[in-house]
Motif scaffolding. Structure first.
Motif, PDB file in Angstrom:
ATOM      1  N   ALA A   1     -21.619  28.075  11.885  1.00  0.00           N
ATOM      2  CA  ALA A   1     -22.982  28.180  11.605  1.00  0.00           C
ATOM      3  C   ALA A   1     -23.781  26.894  12.259  1.00  0.00           C
ATOM      4  O   ALA A   1     -23.314  25.708  12.720  1.00  0.00           O
ATOM      5  CB  ALA A   1     -23.116  27.602   9.982  1.00  0.00           C
ATOM      6  N   GLY A   2     -24.969  27.055  12.723  1.00  0.00           N
ATOM      7  CA  GLY A   2     -25.902  25.992  13.387  1.00  0.00           C
ATOM      8  C   GLY A   2     -26.084  26.694  14.700  1.00  0.00           C
ATOM      9  O   GLY A   2     -26.699  25.798  15.509  1.00  0.00           O
ATOM     10  N   LEU A   3     -25.778  27.885  15.134  1.00  0.00           N
ATOM     11  CA  LEU A   3     -25.862  28.477  16.655  1.00  0.00           C
ATOM     12  C   LEU A   3     -27.584  28.705  16.634  1.00  0.00           C
ATOM     13  O   LEU A   3     -28.048  28.888  15.655  1.00  0.00           O
ATOM     14  CB  LEU A   3     -25.243  29.734  16.827  1.00  0.00           C
TER      15      LEU A   3
ATOM     16  N   ILE B   1     -15.585  21.288   9.540  1.00  0.00           N
ATOM     17  CA  ILE B   1     -15.626  20.409  10.550  1.00  0.00           C
ATOM     18  C   ILE B   1     -17.165  20.501  11.149  1.00  0.00           C
ATOM     19  O   ILE B   1     -17.478  21.543  11.428  1.00  0.00           O
ATOM     20  CB  ILE B   1     -14.528  20.531  11.732  1.00  0.00           C
ATOM     21  N   THR B   2     -17.949  19.355  11.199  1.00  0.00           N
ATOM     22  CA  THR B   2     -19.150  19.413  11.932  1.00  0.00           C
ATOM     23  C   THR B   2     -19.074  18.933  13.229  1.00  0.00           C
ATOM     24  O   THR B   2     -18.714  17.696  13.437  1.00  0.00           O
ATOM     25  CB  THR B   2     -20.248  18.669  10.958  1.00  0.00           C
ATOM     26  N   TYR B   3     -19.494  19.598  14.163  1.00  0.00           N
ATOM     27  CA  TYR B   3     -19.429  19.022  15.847  1.00  0.00           C
ATOM     28  C   TYR B   3     -20.802  18.639  16.405  1.00  0.00           C
ATOM     29  O   TYR B   3     -21.705  19.616  15.940  1.00  0.00           O
ATOM     30  CB  TYR B   3     -18.905  19.907  16.777  1.00  0.00           C
ATOM     31  N   ALA B   4     -20.906  17.500  16.918  1.00  0.00           N
ATOM     32  CA  ALA B   4     -22.200  17.289  17.544  1.00  0.00           C
ATOM     33  C   ALA B   4     -21.966  18.145  19.092  1.00  0.00           C
ATOM     34  O   ALA B   4     -21.012  17.681  19.788  1.00  0.00           O
ATOM     35  CB  ALA B   4     -22.427  15.894  17.784  1.00  0.00           C
TER      36      ALA B   4
ATOM     37  N   TYR C   1     -28.942  27.390   7.370  1.00  0.00           N
ATOM     38  CA  TYR C   1     -27.694  27.114   8.615  1.00  0.00           C
ATOM     39  C   TYR C   1     -28.254  27.746   9.753  1.00  0.00           C
ATOM     40  O   TYR C   1     -27.236  27.424  10.672  1.00  0.00           O
ATOM     41  CB  TYR C   1     -26.356  27.759   7.951  1.00  0.00           C
ATOM     42  N   GLY C   2     -29.203  28.395   9.918  1.00  0.00           N
ATOM     43  CA  GLY C   2     -29.453  28.819  11.215  1.00  0.00           C
ATOM     44  C   GLY C   2     -28.727  30.195  11.614  1.00  0.00           C
ATOM     45  O   GLY C   2     -28.407  31.006  10.525  1.00  0.00           O
ATOM     46  N   GLN C   3     -28.479  30.273  12.922  1.00  0.00           N
ATOM     47  CA  GLN C   3     -27.645  31.454  13.349  1.00  0.00           C
ATOM     48  C   GLN C   3     -26.195  31.439  12.645  1.00  0.00           C
ATOM     49  O   GLN C   3     -25.775  30.435  12.997  1.00  0.00           O
ATOM     50  CB  GLN C   3     -27.817  31.769  14.686  1.00  0.00           C
ATOM     51  N   MET C   4     -25.532  32.251  12.160  1.00  0.00           N
ATOM     52  CA  MET C   4     -24.252  32.143  11.877  1.00  0.00           C
ATOM     53  C   MET C   4     -23.234  33.206  12.101  1.00  0.00           C
ATOM     54  O   MET C   4     -23.792  34.649  12.135  1.00  0.00           O
ATOM     55  CB  MET C   4     -24.126  32.017  10.237  1.00  0.00           C
ATOM     56  N   VAL C   5     -22.183  33.048  12.505  1.00  0.00           N
ATOM     57  CA  VAL C   5     -21.224  34.105  12.634  1.00  0.00           C
ATOM     58  C   VAL C   5     -19.851  33.879  11.612  1.00  0.00           C
ATOM     59  O   VAL C   5     -19.321  32.745  11.591  1.00  0.00           O
ATOM     60  CB  VAL C   5     -20.472  34.029  14.111  1.00  0.00           C
ATOM     61  N   ILE C   6     -19.536  34.917  10.928  1.00  0.00           N
ATOM     62  CA  ILE C   6     -18.438  34.993  10.284  1.00  0.00           C
ATOM     63  C   ILE C   6     -17.145  36.017  10.736  1.00  0.00           C
ATOM     64  O   ILE C   6     -17.697  37.210  11.210  1.00  0.00           O
ATOM     65  CB  ILE C   6     -18.182  35.471   8.944  1.00  0.00           C
ATOM     66  N   LEU C   7     -16.217  35.266  11.229  1.00  0.00           N
ATOM     67  CA  LEU C   7     -15.048  35.947  11.967  1.00  0.00           C
ATOM     68  C   LEU C   7     -14.044  36.306  11.279  1.00  0.00           C
ATOM     69  O   LEU C   7     -13.158  35.252  10.707  1.00  0.00           O
ATOM     70  CB  LEU C   7     -14.921  35.372  13.218  1.00  0.00           C
TER      71      LEU C   7
ATOM     72  N   ALA D   1     -35.535  17.704  18.298  1.00  0.00           N
ATOM     73  CA  ALA D   1     -35.538  16.452  17.732  1.00  0.00           C
ATOM     74  C   ALA D   1     -34.174  15.608  17.543  1.00  0.00           C
ATOM     75  O   ALA D   1     -34.009  14.619  17.501  1.00  0.00           O
ATOM     76  CB  ALA D   1     -36.305  16.560  16.445  1.00  0.00           C
ATOM     77  N   ARG D   2     -33.169  16.586  17.138  1.00  0.00           N
ATOM     78  CA  ARG D   2     -31.861  15.877  16.819  1.00  0.00           C
ATOM     79  C   ARG D   2     -30.994  16.944  17.637  1.00  0.00           C
ATOM     80  O   ARG D   2     -30.949  17.986  18.135  1.00  0.00           O
ATOM     81  CB  ARG D   2     -31.617  15.999  15.292  1.00  0.00           C
ATOM     82  N   ARG D   3     -29.561  16.339  17.888  1.00  0.00           N
ATOM     83  CA  ARG D   3     -28.831  16.883  18.615  1.00  0.00           C
ATOM     84  C   ARG D   3     -28.251  18.103  17.851  1.00  0.00           C
ATOM     85  O   ARG D   3     -27.939  17.780  16.715  1.00  0.00           O
ATOM     86  CB  ARG D   3     -27.596  15.906  18.839  1.00  0.00           C
ATOM     87  N   PRO D   4     -27.908  19.070  18.459  1.00  0.00           N
ATOM     88  CA  PRO D   4     -27.414  20.250  17.462  1.00  0.00           C
ATOM     89  C   PRO D   4     -26.032  20.111  17.091  1.00  0.00           C
ATOM     90  O   PRO D   4     -25.377  19.293  17.635  1.00  0.00           O
ATOM     91  CB  PRO D   4     -27.378  21.610  18.596  1.00  0.00           C
ATOM     92  N   ALA D   5     -25.683  20.784  15.911  1.00  0.00           N
ATOM     93  CA  ALA D   5     -24.558  20.325  15.332  1.00  0.00           C
ATOM     94  C   ALA D   5     -23.948  21.907  14.782  1.00  0.00           C
ATOM     95  O   ALA D   5     -24.533  22.863  14.332  1.00  0.00           O
ATOM     96  CB  ALA D   5     -24.680  19.736  13.894  1.00  0.00           C
ATOM     97  N   LEU D   6     -22.628  22.021  14.926  1.00  0.00           N
ATOM     98  CA  LEU D   6     -21.917  23.266  14.560  1.00  0.00           C
ATOM     99  C   LEU D   6     -21.018  23.139  13.493  1.00  0.00           C
ATOM    100  O   LEU D   6     -20.059  22.074  13.582  1.00  0.00           O
ATOM    101  CB  LEU D   6     -21.162  23.719  15.902  1.00  0.00           C
ATOM    102  N   PHE D   7     -21.246  23.743  12.438  1.00  0.00           N
ATOM    103  CA  PHE D   7     -20.456  23.600  11.397  1.00  0.00           C
ATOM    104  C   PHE D   7     -19.329  24.664  11.422  1.00  0.00           C
ATOM    105  O   PHE D   7     -19.629  25.848  11.619  1.00  0.00           O
ATOM    106  CB  PHE D   7     -21.330  23.857   9.996  1.00  0.00           C
ATOM    107  N   VAL D   8     -17.845  24.359  11.170  1.00  0.00           N
ATOM    108  CA  VAL D   8     -17.195  25.216  11.390  1.00  0.00           C
ATOM    109  C   VAL D   8     -16.207  24.987  10.102  1.00  0.00           C
ATOM    110  O   VAL D   8     -15.553  24.120   9.548  1.00  0.00           O
ATOM    111  CB  VAL D   8     -16.151  24.785  12.726  1.00  0.00           C
TER     112      VAL D   8
END
Length: 117
Positions: free
Chosen positions: A68-70, A24-27, A51-57, A95-102
């Protein structure tokens, strides 16, 4: 409710150029707080490819959430976290709204994360 305040850009299984969405990708709002979707231990926290900063939990029972995308991280690899604890924040204004990939993985398979959020 997702790990970040915002709207869903791409739903699980939605059609994309690369096939069905595997997460799921969140704006999210710039600087928005990202929270752990489960209690567990951080397997990885850092910069990952494009992906930028990423956390695997590691949530236990072979389930792992990938966030991903933090913009910046609030956790380190090996750290224990509780569900709802902050793991980082989204990037600031850009330039664009941040997006978080889950993405939720069970072993090697991706599974629909919605029932776990």
């Amino acid at each position: 409710r997702g790990p970040v305040a915002g709207s869903v850009l791409t739903a699980w299984g939605a059609s994309t150029d690369a096939g069905p969405a595997s997460g799921i990708t969140y704006a999210a709002a710039p600087g928005g707080n990202v929270r752990a979707p489960c209690t567990g231990r951080v397997d990885f926290a850092g910069d990952f490819r494009s992906y930028g900063q990423m956390v695997i939990l590691d949530c236990g029972q072979h389930y792992r959430f990938v966030l991903a995308g933090l913009g910046s991280l609030g956790v380190d690899s090996g750290q224990a976290v509780a569900r709802g604890a902050s793991v980082g924040v989204m990037p600031g204004t850009s330039a664009r709204r941040p997006a978080l990939f889950v993405q939720l993985r069970h072993g090697r398979e991706t599974v629909d994360p919605r029932p776990f959020l």
